[in-house]
Structure formats: structure tokens, C-alpha cells
Motif scaffolding. Structure first.
Motif, PDB file in Angstrom:
ATOM      1  N   TYR A  97      85.760  30.626 138.393  1.00 54.77           N
ATOM      2  CA  TYR A  97      87.155  30.969 139.724  1.00 54.77           C
ATOM      3  C   TYR A  97      87.697  29.513 139.988  1.00 54.77           C
ATOM      4  O   TYR A  97      87.101  28.758 140.320  1.00 54.77           O
ATOM      5  N   VAL A 110      90.970  33.315 137.004  1.00 54.40           N
ATOM      6  CA  VAL A 110      89.766  33.429 136.626  1.00 54.40           C
ATOM      7  C   VAL A 110      89.607  33.140 135.057  1.00 54.40           C
ATOM      8  O   VAL A 110      90.411  33.800 134.141  1.00 54.40           O
ATOM      9  N   LEU A 179      82.902  40.113 136.966  1.00 55.74           N
ATOM     10  CA  LEU A 179      83.870  39.273 137.592  1.00 55.74           C
ATOM     11  C   LEU A 179      84.661  39.612 138.550  1.00 55.74           C
ATOM     12  O   LEU A 179      85.094  38.636 139.574  1.00 55.74           O
ATOM     13  N   ALA A 183      84.535  37.750 142.354  1.00 53.00           N
ATOM     14  CA  ALA A 183      85.386  36.931 142.639  1.00 53.00           C
ATOM     15  C   ALA A 183      85.406  37.233 144.449  1.00 53.00           C
ATOM     16  O   ALA A 183      85.673  36.596 145.304  1.00 53.00           O
TER      17      ALA A 183
END
Length: 207
Positions: A97, A110, A179, A183
Motif C-alpha cells: 500500500y 495498492v 488486500l 488496507a
């Protein structure tokens, strides 16, 4: 945990503790799915008190409720040049990130494990109101919000509770779920909530 598409992330309030811990719940039923907890090595924990908690390397582990097994983790490493990465249960990097350096509206990019664009995050990042888009901007991959009309609506009892939704079109792709959920946790724990991010440049709220 990763068989679900929608999660409630609820911070555990602990007085006199610098450790961040979260319950991860099924947004439909409110049942516990797992937990996330930050870990900082002893030396860096001390230095963090002096230099600021955003300066120290940190790892946030996400574990299953049932057997405490590791699902994935997100980590901030480096000191002057920080990097924030997501790792699978085997410790292999699955993505990273990075805050946008020169964007008026802010946001995050990302990347996948090879450093290639994976998705873009747009919205009010530090108000838990943002969306994940494919690199071409044509498909929504997921979103984070403090509004939810499901059975878990009653769980929203504090400002540090939010829902993470993965688009059902990506339901069979666990890396995307890691992901997206990673995040949300990283923005809440590893980046500074003060109008700019600490992991790779400034990032603020979208207008």
C-alpha cells in the motif's frame, strides 16, 4: 474467515495501552470471525514512545477466532523510507500500500506482489468512507463505510467501528479479500490519522 464477503471491524478500547486490537465480525450475523492485533518489538516500542508511534516498524496480525491460526498480516517496515505490505499466512508478500504523493484529493494505490497496480483506493480515508477500484477505474472491488443496514447494525456503538465489503464478483479470490481487509486495518493502524499518511507520502480525504 475469508469465505465471508462482508466484515465488521470493531476496535477494542483499552486504556493505557498503545497496542491496537480489533474484533472482526460477520456483518450479517454479528458472530465473531477473528481478531486483529498490533505487535511491536521491544526496542521499537520504546523508541516509538520517544519518536512517535508512527515511526516504529509494526505488524498487525489477523487471526481466526476458531483456532487462533494466522490468516494474514500487514506490516510497516523501514524507518526513513517506510513500506507497508500485506503478507499471507506463510509470510509471503501478496501486496503493498502506498499513499499518493502528489494528489489533491488524496488516496492510496495498492500493488500486487510483483509491484504492479492492483487497485486504487478513493474517498475519505480517515473517516472510514472509501472505495476500492480496479486500476482502470471501471469496476468496484470493495468499500469501507460506517453505514450498514444488515443484522450487525447494532454493533456500531463507537466511532472506531466500520464495515468492510468485498464485491461478490470477487468472492472466490481470497487475495483480494486479504488486500481489501488489510488496507482498512492498515489505514486505521499504520498510517497517521492527521490529514496525511506516514507510509510513503501524504494522503488525505477526498473532496
Amino acid at each position: 474467515m475469508l469465505e465471508k464477503n462482508t466484515f465488521v471491524v470493531k476496535e477494542q478500547v483499552k486504556l493505557l495501552s498503545s497496542k491496537k486490537e480489533y474484533d472482526i465480525l460477520d456483518a450479517e450475523s454479528g458472530q465473531p470471525l477473528g481478531k486483529a492485533a498490533s505487535k511491536v518489538s521491544g526496542l521499537w516500542a520504546v523508541l516509538g514512545l520517544v519518536l512517535g508511534k508512527d515511526k516504529a516498524p509494526m505488524t498487525v496480525e489477523v487471526r481466526e477466532k476458531q483456532d487462533d491460526s494466522l490468516v494474514f498480516s500487514v506490516r510497516r517496515r523501514g524507518f526513513l523510507f517506510k513500506k507497508i505490505e500485506a503478507l499471507d499466512a506463510h509470510g509471503q508478500v501478496i501486496g503493498s500500500y502506498k499513499a499518493k504523493l502528489f494528489s489533491i484529493k488524496g488516496g492510496f494505490n495498492v500493488s500486487d506482489k510483483d509491484g504492479k497496480p492492483f487497485c486504487e483506493i478513493k474517498g475519505k480515508l480517515f473517516k472510514a468512507d472509501y472505495t476500492f477500484w480496479t486500476p482502470d477505474g471501471k469496476a468496484e472491488m470493495g468499500k469501507v463505510s460506517k453505514k450498514w443496514d444488515g443484522l450487525a447494525k447494532a454493533l456500531f456503538t463507537s466511532a472506531d467501528t466500520y464495515v468492510v465489503q468485498v464485491n461478490p464478483d470477487f468472492a472466490e479470490q481470497p487475495v483480494i479479500k486479504m488486500l481489501v481487509l488489510g488496507a482498512a486495518i492498515a489505514i486505521d493502524t499504520l498510517f497517521v490519522k492527521a490529514g496525511k499518511a506516514s507510509g510513503g507520502g501524504g494522503g488525505g480525504d477526498d473532496d
